[in-house]
Design an enzyme around this catalytic site. Structure first.
Site, PDB file in Angstrom:
ATOM      1  CG  ASP A  62      43.163  -7.314 -17.598  1.00  0.00           C
ATOM      2  OD1 ASP A  62      43.163  -6.726 -18.694  1.00  0.00           O
ATOM      3  OD2 ASP A  62      43.453  -6.757 -16.523  1.00  0.00           O
ATOM      4  CE  LYS A 121      38.179  -7.742 -22.627  1.00  0.00           C
ATOM      5  NZ  LYS A 121      38.682  -8.044 -21.277  1.00  0.00           N
ATOM      6  CE  LYS A 133      44.263 -18.809 -26.528  1.00  0.00           C
ATOM      7  NZ  LYS A 133      44.934 -19.944 -25.953  1.00  0.00           N
ATOM      8  CB  ALA A 159      41.216  -2.198 -23.895  1.00  0.00           C
ATOM      9  N   GLY A 160      43.890  -3.473 -22.734  1.00  0.00           N
ATOM     10  CA  GLY A 160      45.165  -4.053 -23.166  1.00  0.00           C
ATOM     11  C   GLY A 160      44.868  -5.497 -23.505  1.00  0.00           C
ATOM     12  CG  HIS A 161      42.016  -6.458 -25.728  1.00  0.00           C
ATOM     13  ND1 HIS A 161      40.928  -6.147 -26.494  1.00  0.00           N
ATOM     14  CD2 HIS A 161      41.670  -6.143 -24.461  1.00  0.00           C
ATOM     15  CE1 HIS A 161      39.966  -5.662 -25.720  1.00  0.00           C
ATOM     16  NE2 HIS A 161      40.407  -5.639 -24.485  1.00  0.00           N
ATOM     17  CB  THR A 162      47.919 -10.189 -24.239  1.00  0.00           C
ATOM     18  OG1 THR A 162      47.881  -9.173 -23.243  1.00  0.00           O
ATOM     19  CG2 THR A 162      49.355 -10.607 -24.495  1.00  0.00           C
ATOM     20  NE  ARG A 198      23.332  17.046 -23.579  1.00  0.00           N
ATOM     21  CZ  ARG A 198      22.207  17.408 -22.972  1.00  0.00           C
ATOM     22  NH1 ARG A 198      21.093  17.445 -23.659  1.00  0.00           N
ATOM     23  NH2 ARG A 198      22.205  17.738 -21.705  1.00  0.00           N
ATOM     24  CD  GLN A 218      37.359  -1.318 -20.714  1.00  0.00           C
ATOM     25  OE1 GLN A 218      36.391  -0.956 -21.351  1.00  0.00           O
ATOM     26  NE2 GLN A 218      38.591  -1.124 -21.137  1.00  0.00           N
ATOM     27  CE  LYS A 229      51.485  -8.964  -6.200  1.00  0.00           C
ATOM     28  NZ  LYS A 229      50.288  -9.553  -5.630  1.00  0.00           N
TER      29      LYS A 229
HETATM   30  P1  GDP Z   1      42.178  -9.159 -22.296  1.00  0.00           P
HETATM   31  O1  GDP Z   1      42.317  -7.741 -21.853  1.00  0.00           O
HETATM   32  O2  GDP Z   1      40.865  -9.754 -21.925  1.00  0.00           O
HETATM   33  O3  GDP Z   1      42.484  -9.349 -23.753  1.00  0.00           O
HETATM   34  O4  GDP Z   1      43.275  -9.981 -21.478  1.00  0.00           O
HETATM   35  P2  GDP Z   1      44.803  -9.527 -21.206  1.00  0.00           P
HETATM   36  O5  GDP Z   1      45.567  -9.690 -22.452  1.00  0.00           O
HETATM   37  O6  GDP Z   1      44.860  -8.211 -20.534  1.00  0.00           O
HETATM   38  O7  GDP Z   1      45.225 -10.580 -20.102  1.00  0.00           O
HETATM   39  C1  GDP Z   1      45.193 -11.946 -20.327  1.00  0.00           C
HETATM   40  C2  GDP Z   1      46.616 -12.495 -20.118  1.00  0.00           C
HETATM   41  O8  GDP Z   1      46.562 -13.911 -19.991  1.00  0.00           O
HETATM   42  C3  GDP Z   1      47.545 -12.211 -21.279  1.00  0.00           C
HETATM   43  O9  GDP Z   1      48.845 -12.060 -20.784  1.00  0.00           O
HETATM   44  C4  GDP Z   1      47.428 -13.492 -22.115  1.00  0.00           C
HETATM   45  O10 GDP Z   1      48.588 -13.723 -22.901  1.00  0.00           O
HETATM   46  C5  GDP Z   1      47.293 -14.527 -21.044  1.00  0.00           C
HETATM   47  N1  GDP Z   1      46.492 -15.709 -21.391  1.00  0.00           N
HETATM   48  C6  GDP Z   1      45.378 -15.774 -22.170  1.00  0.00           C
HETATM   49  N2  GDP Z   1      44.869 -17.025 -22.143  1.00  0.00           N
HETATM   50  C7  GDP Z   1      45.665 -17.747 -21.344  1.00  0.00           C
HETATM   51  C8  GDP Z   1      45.639 -19.107 -20.890  1.00  0.00           C
HETATM   52  O11 GDP Z   1      44.750 -19.885 -21.200  1.00  0.00           O
HETATM   53  N3  GDP Z   1      46.643 -19.497 -20.047  1.00  0.00           N
HETATM   54  C9  GDP Z   1      47.626 -18.657 -19.642  1.00  0.00           C
HETATM   55  N4  GDP Z   1      48.554 -19.130 -18.808  1.00  0.00           N
HETATM   56  N5  GDP Z   1      47.679 -17.373 -20.043  1.00  0.00           N
HETATM   57  C10 GDP Z   1      46.713 -16.919 -20.867  1.00  0.00           C
HETATM   58  P1  IMO Z   2      40.720  -4.933 -20.799  1.00  0.00           P
HETATM   59  O1  IMO Z   2      39.944  -4.591 -22.049  1.00  0.00           O
HETATM   60  C1  IMO Z   2      41.131  -4.518 -16.466  1.00  0.00           C
HETATM   61  C2  IMO Z   2      39.804  -0.728 -14.701  1.00  0.00           C
HETATM   62  C3  IMO Z   2      40.845   0.187 -14.117  1.00  0.00           C
HETATM   63  C4  IMO Z   2      40.031   0.867 -13.045  1.00  0.00           C
HETATM   64  C5  IMO Z   2      38.666   1.014 -13.696  1.00  0.00           C
HETATM   65  C6  IMO Z   2      38.414   2.384 -14.341  1.00  0.00           C
HETATM   66  O2  IMO Z   2      42.178  -5.109 -21.033  1.00  0.00           O
HETATM   67  O3  IMO Z   2      40.084  -6.078 -20.086  1.00  0.00           O
HETATM   68  P2  IMO Z   2      39.302   3.581 -16.541  1.00  0.00           P
HETATM   69  O4  IMO Z   2      40.687   3.902 -16.987  1.00  0.00           O
HETATM   70  O5  IMO Z   2      38.529   2.732 -17.480  1.00  0.00           O
HETATM   71  O6  IMO Z   2      38.519   4.795 -16.127  1.00  0.00           O
HETATM   72  O7  IMO Z   2      39.501   2.731 -15.184  1.00  0.00           O
HETATM   73  O8  IMO Z   2      38.591   0.021 -14.685  1.00  0.00           O
HETATM   74  N1  IMO Z   2      40.035  -1.133 -16.110  1.00  0.00           N
HETATM   75  C7  IMO Z   2      40.435  -2.344 -16.492  1.00  0.00           C
HETATM   76  N2  IMO Z   2      40.796  -3.418 -15.760  1.00  0.00           N
HETATM   77  N3  IMO Z   2      41.114  -4.597 -17.814  1.00  0.00           N
HETATM   78  C8  IMO Z   2      40.743  -3.530 -18.558  1.00  0.00           C
HETATM   79  O9  IMO Z   2      40.583  -3.596 -19.908  1.00  0.00           O
HETATM   80  C9  IMO Z   2      40.419  -2.322 -17.903  1.00  0.00           C
HETATM   81  N4  IMO Z   2      40.035  -1.096 -18.328  1.00  0.00           N
HETATM   82  C10 IMO Z   2      39.790  -0.388 -17.219  1.00  0.00           C
HETATM   83  O10 IMO Z   2      41.922  -0.537 -13.586  1.00  0.00           O
HETATM   84  O11 IMO Z   2      39.884   0.013 -11.930  1.00  0.00           O
HETATM   85 MG    MG Z   3      43.577  -6.551 -20.681  1.00  0.00          MG
END
Ligand code: GDP
Ligand code: IMO
Ligand code: MG
Length: 419
Positions: A13, A16, A18, A39-42, A143, A221, A301
């Site tokens: 998180d 990545k 962005k 993964a959850g990429h925003t 496997r 991750q 959270k």
């Molecule tokens: P990822 O999994 O690495 O792609 O990151 P996530 O999307 O899970 O979490 C990053 C969060 O921070 C998202 O809600 C983005 O919209 C937000 N974000 C990214 N860059 C910035 C920044 O520079 N400032 C702020 N305030 N928020 C950001």
């Molecule tokens: P992005 O790509 C943050 C964490 C889970 C848990 C551990 C194992 O958005 O950064 P899993 O479901 O992979 O077996 O969970 O890894 N986790 C992440 N935490 N960002 C992620 O992906 C994650 N993917 C898995 O919360 O602690």
């Molecule tokens: Mg994420």
């Protein structure tokens, strides 16, 4: 041509999605190399917000080819939901997205196994995303897995054999479940998948590189969640480090170019496991609130704390990071003091190398910085940053020995400074 890699240096998180979106105009191809719908990429631009799970973050800029690589574990049903939601918002990906035949499938029973294993762990649970990631990678390594290419011939038989193995395990765990509807939807999604181009991705990517096309490999991750180098066993089940781009796409190590390492100006972690700089006070709450630190997939959270340079330097080392990208400094705009862990105190010892075991005996040794107490969100040139923020950035550069080339000051695509 070499492939550049972009990956997270902390516990995921970092932002990545962005940054991949911001960098996409400079590349011909974007390819995801590991992880799955955990993964959850925003991405945010033009007032819209998108969260991508399995689909690479290079789909929105300039119709570039995006590839889901062989190192990814893939749930056809979650993919269908993601792709259909994108199509509904005007982003039809059928011509733009290629999927590796060698990527392993996440079956409905993998999700059930994920839940059953977590339940069996009790207090020691990992806090997984519940998407079946661990069980799918387990089957790959043992496997027993099924790959996307398997859907093309005799799939019902192959599926039934794999499912039977899972049922035996679930029976031994006395785990009750009902997946009748899920299974039906999942099979429909396997059919839906066939409208996309399924490829031998290692051949395609290497051909692109030979032809001089530029490739950006997108990680999921972060390094602290890597199966080998993360805070084991509280990790995910894939190699999130740079080497994962080689195995997850079929790119040789000497074909890797720039390695972009992303970190937040502080730290977060979602799920269980050690986190030396975690804050349990009002500062921690402020980071969570101001940074909107809630999981983009699970809504959980995120735990928050100060930047940990011991861990960051370790991540820089194992990934061979050539450029750093710092995110979310704007979240600390109002802070009077900002702390950074520069070493760990373990008993009577001061340790600056990331140790084998990360546990409660670790007490971070902090260096304090004066906060900048200014809104930086609208700044677009490094020169215009307040002196306190420049001092923070330059300290990180000196400690890691790597330049901070991009600084993000807000979630939107535009809120980015490239030095
Ligand atoms: P990822 O999994 O690495 O792609 O990151 P996530 O999307 O899970 O979490 C990053 C969060 O921070 C998202 O809600 C983005 O919209 C937000 N974000 C990214 N860059 C910035 C920044 O520079 N400032 C702020 N305030 N928020 C950001
Ligand atoms: P992005 O790509 C943050 C964490 C889970 C848990 C551990 C194992 O958005 O950064 P899993 O479901 O992979 O077996 O969970 O890894 N986790 C992440 N935490 N960002 C992620 O992906 C994650 N993917 C898995 O919360 O602690
Ligand atoms: Mg994420």
């Amino acid at each position: 041509m070499k492939a550049d890699v972009i990956l997270g240096l902390q516990w995921g998180d970092e932002g990545k999605g962005k940054v991949v979106d911001v960098l996409t105009p400079g590349y011909d191809v974007v390819a995801r190399f590991q992880g799955g719908p955990n993964a959850g990429h925003t991405l945010e631009f033009n007032g819209e917000k998108y969260i991508l799970r399995s689909i690479p973050s290079g789909i929105f800029q300039g119709g570039k080819i995006n590839i889901i690589g062989n190192g990814v574990v893939f749930d056809p049903l979650l993919f269908r939901q993601e792709a259909e939601a994108l199509a509904a918002s005007g982003h039809d990906l059928t011509r733009q997205l290629y999927i590796s035949k060698k990527a392993h499938l996440i079956l409905p029973t993998h999700r059930v196994l994920d839940a059953a294993y977590e339940a069996a762990k009790g207090d020691a649970k990992i806090g997984t995303t519940g998407k079946g990631i661990g069980p799918a990678y387990t089957d790959k390594v043992s496997r027993n897995g099924l790959r996307i290419g398997d859907t093309l011939t005799n799939f019902p038989e192959k599926y039934a054999a794999a499912k039977a193995k899972h049922e035996a395990i679930l029976k031994s765990l006395n785990y009750e479940y009902d997946i009748a509807q899920l299974e039906k939807d999942w099979f429909d999604a396997v059919e839906y998948l066939k409208r996309f181009t399924l490829i031998d991705s290692e051949h395609v990517i290497n051909r692109y590189l030979r032809e001089g096309k530029s490739v950006l490999a997108e990680g999921a991750q972060g390094t602290m969640l890597d199966i080998d180098f993360g805070s084991y066993p509280f990790v995910t089940s894939s190699n999130t480090v740079c080497a994962g781009a080689c195995t997850g796409l079929g790119i040789a190590p000497n074909r890797i170019g720039e390695v972009y390492g992303i970190f937040k100006a502080y730290c977060t972690r979602v799920g269980s496991g050690p986190f030396p700089t975690e804050l349990f006070d009002r500062t921690g709450d402020a980071l969570c609130e101001l940074g909107h630190e809630f999981g983009s997939v699970t809504g959980r959270k995120r735990r928050c704390g100060w930047l940990d340079l011991v861990a960051l330097k370790y991540s820089v080392m194992v990934n061979g990071v050539t450029s750093l990208i710092m995110m979310k400094a704007d979240v600390m705009n109002r802070f009077e003091t900002i702390k950074v862990a520069v070493a760990y105190r373990i008993g009577n010892e001061i340790v600056s190398e990331f140790p084998y075991e990360i546990n409660d005996d670790i007490v971070p040794v902090y260096k304090e910085f004066k906060g900048w107490r200014t809104d930086i969100d609208r700044i677009r040139r490094y020169e215009d940053f307040p002196a306190e923020l420049k001092a923070y950035v330059e300290f990180i550069e000196t400690e890691t020995g790597v330049p901070v080339k991009i600084i993000s000051v807000g979630p939107d695509r535009e809120e980015t400074i490239i030095r």
